[in-house]
Design an enzyme around this catalytic site. Structure first.
Site, PDB file in Angstrom:
ATOM      1  CB  SER A  62      10.116 -28.722  16.818  1.00 60.79           C
ATOM      2  OG  SER A  62      11.388 -28.126  16.988  1.00 60.79           O
ATOM      3  N   GLY A  65       8.768 -26.180  13.332  1.00 64.20           N
ATOM      4  CA  GLY A  65       9.196 -25.342  12.232  1.00 64.20           C
ATOM      5  C   GLY A  65       8.745 -23.902  12.333  1.00 64.20           C
ATOM      6  CG  ASN A  68      12.721 -23.080  13.744  1.00 60.01           C
ATOM      7  OD1 ASN A  68      13.634 -23.886  13.747  1.00 60.01           O
ATOM      8  ND2 ASN A  68      11.511 -23.400  14.158  1.00 60.01           N
ATOM      9  CG  ASP A  78      17.154 -34.500  15.952  1.00 61.30           C
ATOM     10  OD1 ASP A  78      17.574 -34.522  17.125  1.00 61.30           O
ATOM     11  OD2 ASP A  78      16.007 -34.141  15.661  1.00 61.30           O
ATOM     12  CG  HIS A 130      13.890 -31.999  17.881  1.00 59.15           C
ATOM     13  ND1 HIS A 130      14.414 -32.198  16.610  1.00 59.15           N
ATOM     14  CD2 HIS A 130      13.129 -30.890  17.806  1.00 59.15           C
ATOM     15  CE1 HIS A 130      13.979 -31.242  15.807  1.00 59.15           C
ATOM     16  NE2 HIS A 130      13.198 -30.430  16.510  1.00 59.15           N
TER      17      HIS A 130
END
Length: 231
Positions: free
Chosen positions: A59, A96, A124, A207, A210
């Protein structure tokens, strides 16, 4: 004009938490390593007269939450364009994505040869607490595939860090993994992709994970400092 293509749509998936402020505090980035001698890159593609610079990641590369032209790969493309350097910039980021997923799709992405391959994966894996042996194996397989498909390509590995939620030892070993792979494979290393951005609220989206457009501009500067000597 630099062409920036997004190979995949940004999908909301497991958030990449390397931007946690604890990461920077507990595991500071290492000093940039000197770029090793590289095999000369392949000549420009006959059809376009341009070399290919491909960003392969999750991402962060895909530019989740920002416009495509605000993501750091596009900003690198703008920089190349401003310098009148003939490069086609390809954004192959997928939100992801894990190293296992990247390993399964890298052959498809490399249907055409590239001159510079920027590998940004593993965050991730770390957040999921996956075994580092598997992450290492997948990253090495991706690197081997690039060298097999594009023997003259210069490979840049983007180092990542994770917060110590799964233990300080795991987080430290995760950070060290990138340094070890870069040394083993003779890669150019970006010690920490999110240097100066991770944990900075003003440079991240709500969030806290990012980067904002301003955050992506800082990431682009970090990436360009490593790419510039290779171009």
């Amino acid at each position: 004009m630099i062409v920036v293509r997004s190979c995949v749509a940004a999908l909301l998936a497991l958030a990449l938490g390397a931007c946690n402020s604890n990461t920077t505090a507990d595991a500071p980035a290492a000093a940039p390593a000197a770029a090793p001698a590289r095999t000369p890159a392949a000549p420009p593609t006959a059809a376009t007269g341009k070399k290919r610079l491909l960003f392969f990641g999750n991402s962060l590369t895909a530019g989740y939450g920002v416009e495509p032209d605000q993501a750091f790969p596009a900003l690198i493309g703008e920089k190349l364009d401003s310098l009148k350097l003939k490069y086609e910039v390809i954004n192959a980021g997928l939100s992801g994505e894990t190293t296992a997923g990247g390993r399964s799709r890298v052959g498809w992405v490399l249907r055409q040869p590239v001159d510079i391959f920027v590998l940004e994966l593993g965050g991730n894996d770390g957040l999921r607490g996956l075994p580092l042996t598997a992450t290492r194996r997948n990253l090495l397989a991706i690197i081997d595939t690039v060298r097999r498909r594009s023997p003259g390509a210069q490979i840049v590995l983007a180092g990542m860090q994770i917060p110590p939620n799964l233990g300080i030892a795991y987080a430290a070993d995760f950070k060290l993994l990138y340094q070890e792979i870069a040394k083993e494979k003779g890669l150019v290393l970006i010690p920490f992709l999110l240097e100066g951005v991770g944990g900075e609220r003003r440079l991240n989206q709500q969030d806290g994970i990012h980067p904002t457009p301003a955050g992506h501009r800082m990431v682009a500067r970090t990436v360009w400092a490593v790419l510039q000597p290779l171009i």
